[in-house]
Design a protein around this motif. Structure first.
Motif, mmCIF file in Angstrom:
data_model
loop_
_atom_site.group_PDB
_atom_site.id
_atom_site.type_symbol
_atom_site.label_atom_id
_atom_site.label_comp_id
_atom_site.label_asym_id
_atom_site.label_seq_id
_atom_site.Cartn_x
_atom_site.Cartn_y
_atom_site.Cartn_z
ATOM 1 N N ASP A 82 -11.712 23.538 -21.624
ATOM 2 C CA ASP A 82 -10.095 24.282 -21.270
ATOM 3 C C ASP A 82 -9.885 25.105 -20.036
ATOM 4 O O ASP A 82 -9.803 25.887 -19.202
ATOM 5 N N ASN A 84 -6.963 24.612 -18.088
ATOM 6 C CA ASN A 84 -5.842 25.652 -17.871
ATOM 7 C C ASN A 84 -5.610 26.549 -18.677
ATOM 8 O O ASN A 84 -4.784 27.536 -18.383
ATOM 9 N N GLU A 85 -6.884 27.170 -19.175
ATOM 10 C CA GLU A 85 -7.373 27.964 -19.726
ATOM 11 C C GLU A 85 -6.354 28.837 -21.039
ATOM 12 O O GLU A 85 -5.983 30.146 -20.592
ATOM 13 N N ASP A 86 -5.531 28.384 -21.872
ATOM 14 C CA ASP A 86 -4.182 28.138 -22.549
ATOM 15 C C ASP A 86 -5.178 28.633 -24.351
ATOM 16 O O ASP A 86 -3.737 29.261 -24.750
ATOM 17 N N GLY A 87 -5.630 28.193 -23.613
ATOM 18 C CA GLY A 87 -6.623 28.484 -25.410
ATOM 19 C C GLY A 87 -6.555 27.229 -26.423
ATOM 20 O O GLY A 87 -6.635 27.831 -27.571
ATOM 21 N N TYR A 88 -5.649 26.163 -26.369
ATOM 22 C CA TYR A 88 -5.296 25.086 -26.688
ATOM 23 C C TYR A 88 -6.362 24.088 -26.663
ATOM 24 O O TYR A 88 -5.913 23.940 -25.109
ATOM 25 N N ASN A 90 -5.645 20.747 -24.806
ATOM 26 C CA ASN A 90 -4.827 19.033 -24.795
ATOM 27 C C ASN A 90 -5.470 18.436 -24.560
ATOM 28 O O ASN A 90 -6.836 17.998 -24.475
ATOM 29 N N GLU A 93 -8.049 17.372 -21.373
ATOM 30 C CA GLU A 93 -9.418 18.021 -21.510
ATOM 31 C C GLU A 93 -10.216 17.000 -21.727
ATOM 32 O O GLU A 93 -10.636 16.714 -22.494
#
Length: 332
Positions: A82, A84-88, A90, A93
Motif C-alpha cells: 500500500d 499511498n497508505e490509503d487502505g485500498y 490501486n 501498486e
C-alpha cells in the motif's frame, strides 16, 4: 373506524421503513471485501513480521502467504504494497493475487517489488468472493511497516586469491572470488597484470557469493581479475571491474603439514565457508600460533608470513581457511 385505519396504516409504514433500512444494511455489508486473513500476512519471516529486501530491478518476495478465512470456493485473494497508505488496492501498486478455495494458509506466489524505492511500506490483503477482485478494493488486513526496502548496492568483492587446490603432487590451479552476497557471473577473466590474455579455463562454482575459476597451471606472476557480476536483486556495475589477485605459494588442508618459508603466503583450504582455522608453526627458536576464519563466502584462509616468526612447518589443526591481506585488509 377511521382512526383505527390510520393507526394501522402508520404501523405498516413504519414496518416497511424498518425493513427497507435493514435490507439496505445487508446490501452494504455484502459489498465489502471478505475477511482475507484474520490479520495473517507472512512475507517469509512469520505472520506480521517485517522483512527487508534490497531495491533493484529483480527485487522480489518469493514467499508470500495469507490466512484465508473465506470458506467459499473461487474467491480472489490479493496481497499488495500500500504505497499511498490509503487502505485500498490501486492497480498501480505492487500486488500478487490468486484464486483460493477455502480456509487455511495460502501461498499466493511471488510479489514483485522492483518498482519500489528505498523506504518502509505497509502491506495489505483482501479476499473477495466470486473471484471478483477489483481496483479500489478495500483492505481488511493491513500490517504497518511490514516491508523495508533498502538502498540498492552492487556486489562487493571481499577477496581474490590464487592457489593450488590439490595439496598432493598434482596441480589443481584455482582462483576464488568471495563476494558479500549471492551473485551470478556475467564476465570473469583472469590474466597476468598488464597482459590481455584470459587464463580462465572454466568457472566451476558459483554459490552463495563464492565464485571459483580454474586455470591451466599455477602462476607465480602477479595476476588480476576482470569481472562483472549481478546480485539477486539485479544490481550490478555499469562497467566491469578489475582487481588484483593474491597468490598463495603453499596450500594446506585440514591436519596436513607443509613447508612454508618466511615471506610467502600460505592458503589453508576448507570444505565450507566461515570455517574456523588454527595454524601452528615452529623453527629452532620460535613457535607461532594463529587462529581465524575463512570468512563469509570463502573456503580459503590465507596467511602472509612476512614479519612473522613462522618456521618451516605450517599445519592446520581444524577445517581451515582464510586471512585476507594486501588490498582487502586482514579480515579475521
Amino acid at each position: 373506524m377511521t382512526r383505527k385505519s390510520q393507526q394501522f396504516r402508520a404501523v405498516v409504514l413504519a414496518a416497511l421503513m424498518v425493513l427497507s433500512v435493514f435490507a439496505g444494511t445487508i446490501a452494504f455489508t455484502g459489498s465489502a471485501a471478505a475477511a482475507a486473513a484474520d490479520g495473517d500476512i507472512d512475507l517469509g519471516e512469520g505472520n506480521g513480521t517485517q522483512v527487508s529486501v534490497e531495491a533493484g530491478p529483480s527485487a522480489t518476495l518469493t514467499t508470500v502467504e495469507i490466512g484465508d478465512t473465506d470458506p467459499s470456493s473461487n474467491s480472489r485473494a490479493v496481497v499488495w504494497v500500500d504505497e499511498n497508505e490509503d487502505g485500498y488496492w490501486n492497480s498501480s501498486e505492487p500486488q500478487v493475487n490468486m484464486t483460493t478455495n477455502g480456509n487455511g494458509l495460502i501461498d499466493v506466489g511471488d510479489l514483485d517489488v522492483s518498482s519500489l524505492s528505498a523506504g518502509t511500506y505497509n502491506v495489505s490483503a483482501a479476499d473477495e468472493p466470486n473471484d471478483n477482485a477489483y481496483d479500489g478494493m478495500m483492505a481488511n488486513t493491513t500490517v504497518e511497516d511490514q516491508l523495508e526496502v533498502t538502498s540498492s548496492k552492487a556486489p562487493v568483492l571481499q577477496s581474490a586469491v590464487h592457489y593450488d587446490n590439490d595439496t598432493t603432487s598434482s596441480v589443481d590451479a584455482e582462483v576464488e572470488l568471495a563476494f558479500n552476497e549471492d551473485v551470478t557471473v556475467d564476465e570473469l577473466n583472469v590474466s597476468v597484470e598488464g597482459e590481455s590474455s584470459n587464463l580462465t579455463q572454466d568457472v566451476i562454482d558459483v554459490k552463495n557469493g563464492r565464485v571459483v575459476a580454474t586455470l591451466g597451471q599455477v602462476y607465480t606472476q602477479d595476476l588480476e581479475v576482470t569481472y562483472k557480476v549481478t546480485d539477486t536483486q539485479g544490481n550490478t556495475y555499469s562497467n566491469a571491474k578489475t582487481e588484483e589477485v593474491d597468490f598463495a605459494a603453499v596450500s594446506v588442508k585440514a591436519d596436513d603439514t607443509k613447508n612454508a618459508y618466511k615471506g610467502s603466503t600460505a592458503a589453508v583450504i576448507a570444505g565450507n565457508a566461515s570455517a574456523d582455522v588454527e595454524i601452528t608453526g615452529t623453527d629452532d627458536d620460535n613457535n607461532f600460533f594463529r587462529s581465524g576464519s575463512t570468512g563469509t563466502n570463502s573456503h580459503v584462509y590465507s596467511v602472509d608470513t612476512t614479519n612473522r616468526d613462522l618456521g618451516d612447518d605450517t599445519k592446520s589443526s581444524s577445517t581451515a581457511v582464510r586471512s585476507r591481506t594486501s588490498r582487502f585488509g586482514d579480515r579475521r
